[in-house]
Design a protein around this motif. Structure first.
Motif, short mmCIF file in Angstrom:
data_model
loop_
_atom_site.label_atom_id
_atom_site.label_comp_id
_atom_site.label_asym_id
_atom_site.label_seq_id
_atom_site.Cartn_x
_atom_site.Cartn_y
_atom_site.Cartn_z
N THR A 43 94.63 58.05 26.35
CA THR A 43 93.73 59.16 26.05
C THR A 43 94.37 60.09 25.01
N ASP A 47 97.58 61.50 28.75
CA ASP A 47 97.77 61.63 30.19
C ASP A 47 97.46 60.35 30.96
N ASN A 49 94.62 58.42 31.59
CA ASN A 49 93.55 58.73 32.53
C ASN A 49 92.51 57.60 32.51
N LYS A 52 88.86 58.59 33.17
CA LYS A 52 88.14 59.13 32.02
C LYS A 52 87.53 58.00 31.19
#
Length: 265
Positions: A43, A47, A49, A52
């Motif tokens: 990302t 991070d 993720n 996401k």
């Protein structure tokens, strides 16, 4: 004993004479196809993720997804199998195709599908000795309508010099120019419309933007270039219903590109 003998005969007959394929249903088939460079899960917030990324895919409601920059158990991806993780989060089928060894694991392409895979194949693509290997990952899918299609995900070379990309698109054209099934090619092709590599592809593949206009897909925070594509062949098998970009500025540095295609009977 006679009953057992009869049962054995029935089993042998069943194995020797498999059921023939069912005729496709006479119904409208529309597929939502997404291509998405997932930045190896990092990302833009760095991070890692995966939720996401999954959110972008789920909200797109895509039936078929081509993923690029996919890691398989690399150190930088925390030893995750990214395709399996995303497939689980999105409740889809997933398959990974290795292009090269990388960072304690593997790196390549991924496919997600709402439908099971009948067959999957990885096709290695040519490249110069001092550059990254690339691949095309193909899945043969039998849809609920009983139609059979070929879905191919790829990620072409990123170097400014287009030598590798030209080699790679020529190989893609060679492999799929005589495709048996209606086919869709999706991926990060790392070149712009009217470049040599894209023009070569368009000798065999019809770009989705032909009827909808060119939508820039990179970078996600302010897209100015189109380098993510969905193409199809043969042209008479498909009709473009809609095209859009999904530019989530956190999920990736690329916009996801979503195309709705109607399969022409």
């Amino acid at each position: 004993m006679k009953a057992l003998s009869l049962l054995f005969t029935i089993l042998i007959f069943s194995v020797s004479f498999p059921l023939t394929a069912q005729k496709p249903k006479d119904e409208t088939v529309v597929l939502k196809v997404l291509t998405f460079n997932i930045l190896h899960g990092a990302t833009m917030n760095k991070d890692f993720n995966l939720d996401k990324l999954a959110q972008v895919i789920i909200e797109s409601d895509a039936d078929l997804v081509a993923l690029q920059e996919v890691d398989f158990k690399t150190n930088r991806a925390k030893k995750y199998d990214l395709v399996t993780e995303l497939a689980w989060r999105c409740q889809m089928q997933g398959v990974f195709g290795k292009a090269m060894d990388y960072d304690g694991g593997e790196y390549g392409e991924g496919l997600l599908s709402k439908y099971s895979f009948y067959k999957t194949m990885k096709h290695a693509l040519p490249h110069l000795e001092d550059s990254e290997p690339r691949a095309a990952l193909e899945a043969i899918i039998i849809l609920p309508s009983r139609d059979t299609i070929s879905f191919i995900a790829t990620h072409l070379d990123h170097l400014r010099n287009d030598t590798n990309r030209v080699l790679q698109v020529n190989e893609i054209n060679r492999i799929f120019s005589n495709a048996i099934y209606p086919s869709i090619l999706a991926g990060d092709l790392n070149d712009v419309p009217n470049s040599e590599s894209i023009n070569l592809l368009e000798e065999f593949w019809t770009p989705s933007y032909q009827s909808s206009g060119i939508l820039a897909s990179y970078p996600s925070n302010s897209p100015i270039e189109k380098i993510d594509y969905i193409m199809y062949q043969a042209a008479h098998h498909w009709k473009v219903i809609n095209c859009e970009t999904i530019c989530d500025t956190i999920a990736s540095d690329h916009c996801a590109y979503l195309v709705s295609l109607e399969l022409q009977k």
